[in-house]
Design an enzyme around this catalytic site. Structure first.
Site, PDB file in Angstrom:
ATOM      1  N   LYS A  40      40.671  10.629 -23.496  1.00 48.49           N
ATOM      2  CA  LYS A  40      39.567  11.608 -24.078  1.00 48.49           C
ATOM      3  C   LYS A  40      38.837  12.530 -23.002  1.00 48.49           C
ATOM      4  O   LYS A  40      38.972  12.073 -21.958  1.00 48.49           O
ATOM      5  CB  LYS A  40      38.769  10.677 -24.889  1.00 48.49           C
ATOM      6  CG  LYS A  40      37.829   9.767 -23.970  1.00 48.49           C
ATOM      7  CD  LYS A  40      37.010   8.539 -24.888  1.00 48.49           C
ATOM      8  CE  LYS A  40      36.381   7.632 -24.011  1.00 48.49           C
ATOM      9  NZ  LYS A  40      35.224   6.934 -24.520  1.00 48.49           N
ATOM     10  N   ARG A 138      27.575   0.827 -32.693  1.00 46.77           N
ATOM     11  CA  ARG A 138      27.911   2.147 -32.584  1.00 46.77           C
ATOM     12  C   ARG A 138      28.601   2.540 -33.792  1.00 46.77           C
ATOM     13  O   ARG A 138      27.830   2.990 -34.802  1.00 46.77           O
ATOM     14  CB  ARG A 138      28.874   2.806 -31.379  1.00 46.77           C
ATOM     15  CG  ARG A 138      28.927   4.060 -31.011  1.00 46.77           C
ATOM     16  CD  ARG A 138      29.477   4.194 -29.716  1.00 46.77           C
ATOM     17  NE  ARG A 138      30.627   3.599 -29.380  1.00 46.77           N
ATOM     18  CZ  ARG A 138      31.212   3.747 -28.133  1.00 46.77           C
ATOM     19  NH1 ARG A 138      30.793   4.287 -27.289  1.00 46.77           N
ATOM     20  NH2 ARG A 138      32.510   3.226 -27.967  1.00 46.77           N
ATOM     21  N   TYR A 270      15.863  28.956  -5.108  1.00 51.87           N
ATOM     22  CA  TYR A 270      14.694  29.094  -6.178  1.00 51.87           C
ATOM     23  C   TYR A 270      13.561  28.296  -5.860  1.00 51.87           C
ATOM     24  O   TYR A 270      13.638  26.889  -5.633  1.00 51.87           O
ATOM     25  CB  TYR A 270      15.148  28.959  -7.684  1.00 51.87           C
ATOM     26  CG  TYR A 270      16.211  29.953  -7.931  1.00 51.87           C
ATOM     27  CD1 TYR A 270      15.730  31.248  -8.286  1.00 51.87           C
ATOM     28  CD2 TYR A 270      17.545  29.564  -8.419  1.00 51.87           C
ATOM     29  CE1 TYR A 270      16.519  32.303  -8.864  1.00 51.87           C
ATOM     30  CE2 TYR A 270      18.260  30.608  -8.843  1.00 51.87           C
ATOM     31  CZ  TYR A 270      17.931  31.832  -8.893  1.00 51.87           C
ATOM     32  OH  TYR A 270      18.776  33.024  -9.405  1.00 51.87           O
TER      33      TYR A 270
END
Length: 376
Positions: A40, A138, A270
């Site tokens: 997967k 789940r 940044y």
């Protein structure tokens, strides 16, 4: 996402290591036990089709994926063995799965009833695996009455072929076996309620197989171990010593595309979160968070040539910068994540640095990074 084939940044996958890991596990299986190779999430970032083909050649009984599209990808690649979708697929797609000989997970009785509506006017039969929630919380059956009702529904029902019954361990990667044993007991109890006979009973994942004596089952779902990675976050624990050798298969490499000297007071990146306190040599690497190399890796040390160098300044979308002790030529190899477990920038070290697990680090590396396959 378009693979960056014209940029010097690649994920290298050693199919020789993949092969050794699968062979080691297959030698570790109980007599008569088979393996489902879990591929997967694009083979945990390693490449589902390429890994599946290796496992297929070695003798895996089949494959596990998370979503129907991943299963269809394997079918298009001429993978003909069993493919089980571990996640919940919408019942409306049951005919697509059946037509492509793809097995689906049954999470509850309502799903079965809905899927039947899409199958009953066809000549298709859907292969199913009954999902059991033994403690993962789940998906799957967790109440006796619901599981008994599903068994009754399936008796003499030609729309479905009961290929399997399975559960998933929540803590098989822990040395504390209390909850692991609780899940074993729950699964065995649910198994005792079966009135239909599945072809395969399976519950062992990689962690259960290499750390514990789990439930006697027909199959082992071998996932993270295929890729040479230890499922435990504490692999040095004497209680969690793997019963098989694991050989990491993935490395992530690039090269220097720019080198310059900055001066005291100059910032990098940044927000100028790094400011030089002296003349400093900075190298630029053409990889960023758009590739799945997230900003939290700021400060992580990558290997530039033979030297570990810290990432300085914020990681940009497409580039990051490193501080180097000396000037190095453009094109110098940069190993961002090493497949050598002894290196300081191995995938476990990378995961620890950003407070996650190596599963996530591997899966984050996205399709903009081409995969290069080789066999040692």
């Amino acid at each position: 996402m378009v693979p960056g084939i014209h940029r010097p940044a690649v994920v290298k996958v050693n199919l020789g290591a993949i092969k050794r890991n699968i062979e080691n596990e297959m030698q570790h299986l109980e007599p008569g036990q088979k393996m489902l190779a879990v591929v997967k999430a694009n083979g945990y970032g390693h490449g589902a089709v390429e890994v599946a083909k290796v496992a297929d050649q070695i003798g895996a009984a089949g494959f596990c994926v998370a979503i129907l599209d991943e299963a269809l990808e394997l079918r298009r690649a001429d993978i003909t063995k069993t493919i089980l979708v571990l996640g919940v697929v919408s019942p409306e797609y049951a005919p697509i799965a059946a037509a492509n000989d793809i097995s689906l997970t049954v999470p509850n009785l309502e799903w079965l009833k809905e899927a039947e509506k899409y199958l009953e006017n066809s000549d298709l039969q859907l292969k199913i695996h009954l999902g059991i929630d033994s403690g993962m919380g789940r998906i799957g059956f967790n109440e006796d009455k619901d599981f008994i009702a599903a068994n009754k529904f399936l008796e003499n029902n030609d729309n479905f072929y009961i290929e399997g019954m399975f559960a998933h361990f929540a803590s098989a990667d822990s040395s504390d076996e209390t909850y692991f044993k609780h899940q074993c007991e729950k699964f065995n109890h649910m198994k005792s309620l079966l009135t239909v006979k599945p072809k395969w009973i399976h519950v062992d994942n990689t962690a259960a197989s290499i750390f514990h004596n789990g439930i006697k089952s027909d199959l082992v779902r071998f996932g993270i171990g295929i890729y040479g990675l230890n499922p435990s976050s504490n692999p040095n624990s004497p209680d969690l010593k793997s019963k098989i050798a694991l050989d990491p298969a993935l490395s992530f490499e690039s090269e220097l595309t720019h080198v310059k000297t900055i001066h005291q007071g100059d910032g990098v990146g940044y927000g100028s979160t790094f400011v030089a306190d002296k003349d400093t040599i900075i190298g630029t690497v053409p990889v960023g968070y758009a590739d799945g190399f997230i900003r939290k890796f700021q400060g992580f040390k990558v290997k530039v040539g033979n030297t570990y160098c810290p990432i300085v300044g914020r990681i940009c979308m497409d580039q990051f910068m490193v501080e180097m002790p000396k000037e190095m030529p453009l094109g110098t190899k940069v190993v961002i994540i090493s497949d050598n477990p002894d290196d300081l920038n191995n995938i476990k070290a990378a995961a620890d640095y950003v407070d996650t697990i190596h599963y996530e680090v591997a899966c984050l590396l996205n399709d903009r990074l081409p995969r290069v396959y080789y066999e040692d």
